[in-house]
Design a protein around this motif. Structure first.
Motif, short mmCIF file in Angstrom:
data_model
loop_
_atom_site.label_atom_id
_atom_site.label_comp_id
_atom_site.label_asym_id
_atom_site.label_seq_id
_atom_site.Cartn_x
_atom_site.Cartn_y
_atom_site.Cartn_z
N ALA A 5 55.07 5.75 0.47
CA ALA A 5 55.38 7.01 1.16
C ALA A 5 56.88 7.25 1.14
O ALA A 5 57.34 8.40 1.00
CB ALA A 5 54.88 6.95 2.60
N ILE A 6 57.66 6.19 1.29
CA ILE A 6 59.13 6.28 1.32
C ILE A 6 59.71 5.17 0.47
O ILE A 6 59.29 4.01 0.58
CB ILE A 6 59.66 6.15 2.77
N GLY A 60 73.02 6.20 -3.67
CA GLY A 60 71.66 5.68 -3.66
C GLY A 60 70.64 6.72 -4.04
O GLY A 60 70.95 7.90 -4.24
N ALA A 61 69.40 6.29 -4.12
CA ALA A 61 68.28 7.17 -4.49
C ALA A 61 67.22 7.12 -3.42
O ALA A 61 66.95 6.06 -2.85
CB ALA A 61 67.70 6.74 -5.84
N ILE A 62 66.60 8.27 -3.14
CA ILE A 62 65.57 8.39 -2.11
C ILE A 62 64.38 9.13 -2.68
O ILE A 62 64.54 10.14 -3.38
CB ILE A 62 66.09 9.14 -0.86
N ARG A 63 63.17 8.66 -2.34
CA ARG A 63 61.95 9.39 -2.62
C ARG A 63 61.12 9.38 -1.34
O ARG A 63 60.81 8.32 -0.79
CB ARG A 63 61.15 8.74 -3.75
N VAL A 64 60.77 10.56 -0.87
CA VAL A 64 59.93 10.70 0.31
C VAL A 64 58.73 11.55 -0.09
O VAL A 64 58.90 12.69 -0.55
CB VAL A 64 60.70 11.37 1.48
N ARG A 156 52.18 14.20 6.38
CA ARG A 156 51.70 12.92 5.86
C ARG A 156 52.58 11.77 6.31
O ARG A 156 52.16 10.61 6.30
CB ARG A 156 51.66 12.98 4.33
N ILE A 157 53.83 12.08 6.68
CA ILE A 157 54.80 11.08 7.11
C ILE A 157 55.45 11.58 8.39
O ILE A 157 55.88 12.74 8.46
CB ILE A 157 55.89 10.85 6.04
N ILE A 158 55.52 10.72 9.41
CA ILE A 158 56.14 11.11 10.67
C ILE A 158 57.26 10.12 11.01
O ILE A 158 57.06 8.91 11.00
CB ILE A 158 55.12 11.15 11.82
#
Length: 315
Positions: A5-6, A60-64, A156-158
């Protein structure tokens, strides 16, 4: 492979010359509860703001939910909900009006918004507050309403940033149950909290943030196992049994008045069985025993505010 998810790699953030996050990595599976612990000022809220598009990372890199918060902020926002440590409830509106306001902000059709508000009022046991100003609600009811408002868009993500701060024990446990129910429905929870028992009760995995870095990560049991101090307390019926056991085990920590010995150990089933078998072979009778293991308070104190060398030993 478990879908994430993250995911964050090498996440960095500074405010002027103050480095808040120094290259942290996160991998959080879908449908799980991840808890981020750390002292005040460690960067927990900054991490939430970066992952939820409220701040831009310096590196940095982020995927949510599979999307980049910087290049695809709208897609990320459509997949997440954020409940901050301070309530977003409007005190002048009723519980129902607060929910309908959120539905309007998400541009839900009016009929769908009303249907969704009614569902959430029932699910969160807020029917009695539906027509009352939110200012008259208890702390626990306001927190339930706050989370319900987050769920209007079916995220879907909290992100829950210290969700039970200021709640009484009963309201806190009620909120825990709501969180468990959300995860059972497939929602991913990113939890920051000052209550270590909360992380212990809820989180599938826990990360400890200190000095801008993740200094430890694992399940609650894994983190506790890294901290010394676990022991088994043996109780005997008389001083003769105590003396015999002390001679066999070579244990130094003893209390002659209480007729107890303290045996270092992790309290695992294998270790307990071996300990009792050894005493049984010597015909030494144990009247009672209790297992004492480090808790998350011990983990937190051992891992935060320590020099890097000390933390490496604890790892």
């Amino acid at each position: 492979m478990t879908k994430l998810a993250i995911e964050a790699v090498g996440l960095r953030k500074s405010y002027g010359h103050k480095l808040v996050l120094d290259g942290i990595d996160l991998r959080i599976p879908e449908g799980s509860i991840f808890s981020l612990l750390g002292p005040n000022g460690a960067g927990k809220t900054t991490t939430v703001q970066l992952l939820s598009t409220l701040l831009r990372a310096d590196g940095g890199a982020i995927r949510v939910a599979g999307h980049d918060p910087e290049s695809e902020p709208d897609r990320v926002r459509a997949a997440i909900g954020v409940t901050g440590q301070f309530s977003a409830v409007d005190d002048l509106l009723t519980a129902e009006e607060n929910l309908l306001l959120m539905a309007d902000l998400w541009h839900l059709p009016r009929a769908e918004g009303r249907r969704r508000a009614a569902e959430l009022l029932e699910r969160f046991d807020l029917q009695d507050a539906a027509r009352k100003p939110a200012a008259t609600c208890s702390g626990g009811m306001r927190r339930r309403l706050d989370i319900a408002m987050t769920l209007i868009s079916r995220p879907r993500i909290i992100f829950l940033d210290e969700p039970t701060t200021g709640l009484d024990p009963r309201s806190r446990r009620g909120t825990w149950q709501l969180i468990r129910e959300l995860v059972a429905d497939g929602v991913t929870i990113f939890l920051t909290t000052q209550y270590l028992e909360e992380a212990d009760q809820l989180a599938d995995r826990i990360a400890v943030l200190d000095g801008g870095r993740i200094v430890a990560e694992g399940t609650a049991a894994e983190l506790k196992s890294r901290i010394p101090g676990g022991h088994v307390r043996l109780q005997f019926g008389d001083i003769a049994e105590l003396e015999s056991a002390a001679a066999v085990l070579g244990v130094l920590a003893r209390d002659d008045e209480a007729l107890t010995l303290q045996v270092p150990g992790d309290g695992s089933t294998h270790a307990l069985r071996a300990l009792l078998d050894r005493l049984d072979q010597e015909s030494i009778e144990v009247e009672g025993l209790s297992v004492h293991t480090p808790d998350l308070d011990d983990v937190f104190l051992a891992l935060t505010g320590q020099p890097d060398g000390v933390r490496e030993v604890l790892r």
